[in-house]
Design a protein around this motif. Structure first.
Motif, PDB file in Angstrom:
ATOM      1  N   LYS A   9       0.844  -1.186   0.000  1.00 35.12           N
ATOM      2  CA  LYS A   9       0.000   0.000   0.000  1.00 35.12           C
ATOM      3  C   LYS A   9       0.885   1.244   0.000  1.00 35.12           C
ATOM      4  O   LYS A   9       1.810   1.338   0.780  1.00 35.12           O
ATOM      5  CB  LYS A   9      -0.914   0.026   1.223  1.00 35.12           C
ATOM      6  N   THR A  10       0.549   2.173  -0.910  1.00 29.86           N
ATOM      7  CA  THR A  10       1.254   3.441  -0.948  1.00 29.86           C
ATOM      8  C   THR A  10       0.521   4.410  -0.029  1.00 29.86           C
ATOM      9  O   THR A  10      -0.710   4.436  -0.011  1.00 29.86           O
ATOM     10  CB  THR A  10       1.267   3.994  -2.381  1.00 29.86           C
ATOM     11  N   ASN A  11       1.281   5.173   0.687  1.00 34.02           N
ATOM     12  CA  ASN A  11       0.709   6.163   1.581  1.00 34.02           C
ATOM     13  C   ASN A  11      -0.161   7.123   0.755  1.00 34.02           C
ATOM     14  O   ASN A  11       0.262   7.631  -0.280  1.00 34.02           O
ATOM     15  CB  ASN A  11       1.844   6.920   2.275  1.00 34.02           C
ATOM     16  N   LYS A  12      -1.382   7.392   1.189  1.00 36.80           N
ATOM     17  CA  LYS A  12      -2.319   8.234   0.424  1.00 36.80           C
ATOM     18  C   LYS A  12      -1.818   9.673   0.296  1.00 36.80           C
ATOM     19  O   LYS A  12      -2.010  10.305  -0.734  1.00 36.80           O
ATOM     20  CB  LYS A  12      -3.702   8.197   1.076  1.00 36.80           C
ATOM     21  N   LEU A  15       0.845   9.647  -2.400  1.00 38.71           N
ATOM     22  CA  LEU A  15       0.216   9.463  -3.703  1.00 38.71           C
ATOM     23  C   LEU A  15      -0.463  10.747  -4.163  1.00 38.71           C
ATOM     24  O   LEU A  15      -0.331  11.149  -5.325  1.00 38.71           O
ATOM     25  CB  LEU A  15      -0.787   8.308  -3.627  1.00 38.71           C
ATOM     26  N   LEU A  18       2.218  13.240  -5.242  1.00 42.12           N
ATOM     27  CA  LEU A  18       2.782  12.901  -6.550  1.00 42.12           C
ATOM     28  C   LEU A  18       1.831  13.245  -7.693  1.00 42.12           C
ATOM     29  O   LEU A  18       2.266  13.629  -8.777  1.00 42.12           O
ATOM     30  CB  LEU A  18       3.147  11.416  -6.605  1.00 42.12           C
ATOM     31  N   ILE A  19       0.545  13.145  -7.465  1.00 44.69           N
ATOM     32  CA  ILE A  19      -0.428  13.475  -8.505  1.00 44.69           C
ATOM     33  C   ILE A  19      -0.574  14.988  -8.653  1.00 44.69           C
ATOM     34  O   ILE A  19      -0.627  15.513  -9.753  1.00 44.69           O
ATOM     35  CB  ILE A  19      -1.793  12.822  -8.190  1.00 44.69           C
TER      36      ILE A  19
END
Length: 89
Positions: A9-12, A15, A18-19
């Motif tokens: 799981k990527t940390n929200k 994420l 990055l977006i």
């Protein structure tokens, strides 16, 4: 270890960063700031005809129109060819 299934799981927050990073970097535009030109800095051709050039003791040239004085580099340029040159100051 083989029997257990691990989900990565990527940390929200990471994420989302990055977006949003490409959009945020393109939304900030840095522009230089310049002061507005002074009205007395803009001279018309008529103003140039009413002025004169003085040669200073140190060899520099000063252009005079009314109360306006400005140092010029080349009094022999085409803009100043019809303007009288006076020694002194």
């Amino acid at each position: 270890m083989i029997e257990n299934k691990y989900k990565k799981k990527t940390n929200k927050l990471l994420l989302a960063t990055l977006i949003l990073f490409p959009f945020l970097t393109n939304s900030i535009i840095l522009e230089p700031s310049f002061p507005a030109p002074d009205e007395h800095e803009l001279l018309s051709e008529k103003d140039l005809k009413n002025g004169y050039i003085t040669v200073n003791k140190d060899g520099t040239y000063t252009f005079h129109v009314g109360k306006f004085k400005g140092i010029i580099n080349n009094p022999k340029s085409k803009e100043f060819k019809d303007i009288p040159i006076i020694k002194g100051e």
